[in-house]
Scaffold this active site. Structure first.
Site, PDB file in Angstrom:
ATOM      1  N   LEU A  45       1.627  -5.728  -6.550  1.00  0.00           N
ATOM      2  CA  LEU A  45       0.521  -5.321  -5.562  1.00  0.00           C
ATOM      3  C   LEU A  45      -0.593  -4.577  -6.357  1.00  0.00           C
ATOM      4  O   LEU A  45       0.044  -3.545  -7.361  1.00  0.00           O
ATOM      5  CB  LEU A  45       1.118  -4.386  -4.578  1.00  0.00           C
ATOM      6  CG  LEU A  45       1.902  -5.072  -3.365  1.00  0.00           C
ATOM      7  CD1 LEU A  45       2.641  -3.707  -2.490  1.00  0.00           C
ATOM      8  CD2 LEU A  45       0.962  -6.169  -2.553  1.00  0.00           C
ATOM      9  N   ASP A  46      -1.847  -4.717  -6.214  1.00  0.00           N
ATOM     10  CA  ASP A  46      -2.763  -3.898  -6.840  1.00  0.00           C
ATOM     11  C   ASP A  46      -2.409  -2.371  -6.698  1.00  0.00           C
ATOM     12  O   ASP A  46      -2.093  -1.964  -5.640  1.00  0.00           O
ATOM     13  CB  ASP A  46      -4.052  -4.311  -6.795  1.00  0.00           C
ATOM     14  CG  ASP A  46      -4.603  -5.781  -7.022  1.00  0.00           C
ATOM     15  OD1 ASP A  46      -3.851  -6.228  -8.088  1.00  0.00           O
ATOM     16  OD2 ASP A  46      -5.384  -6.207  -6.388  1.00  0.00           O
ATOM     17  N   ALA A  47      -3.028  -1.491  -7.463  1.00  0.00           N
ATOM     18  CA  ALA A  47      -2.945  -0.030  -7.363  1.00  0.00           C
ATOM     19  C   ALA A  47      -3.581   0.349  -6.286  1.00  0.00           C
ATOM     20  O   ALA A  47      -3.117   1.228  -5.533  1.00  0.00           O
ATOM     21  CB  ALA A  47      -3.389   0.544  -8.901  1.00  0.00           C
TER      22      ALA A  47
END
Length: 83
Positions: A45-47
């Site tokens: 998951l992206d930051a």
């Protein structure tokens, strides 16, 4: 381990050298009543994203999962507030 990953946390085992301010998902797990040194995230998951993330100590599991480029059908739910 299932983790509701908050925004501002990297899905990685080590901090990004170009942005040391962002903690990793493993740092979020500090203090759990079991060892976390062998745990790795499955997927990413992206930051800036939040959501359910699977972490495992089964080293072969991530390799058995379909890659993001696979033809697996995916369904996403997005909620937008305002314009």
């Amino acid at each position: 381990v299932l983790l509701n990953k908050p925004r501002g946390v990297l899905t990685a085992k080590a901090r990004d050298p170009s942005n040391l301010d962002l903690p990793t998902v493993l740092e979020v797990l500090v203090g759990l009543p079991f060892p976390t040194e062998r745990i790795s995230p499955v997927g990413r998951l992206d930051a800036d994203s939040e959501g359910l993330l699977l972490l495992t100590d089964d080293g072969g599991l991530p390799q058995r999962m379909p890659p993001p480029t696979s033809a697996c059908r995916k369904t996403y739910l997005a909620v937008a507030r305002g314009y």
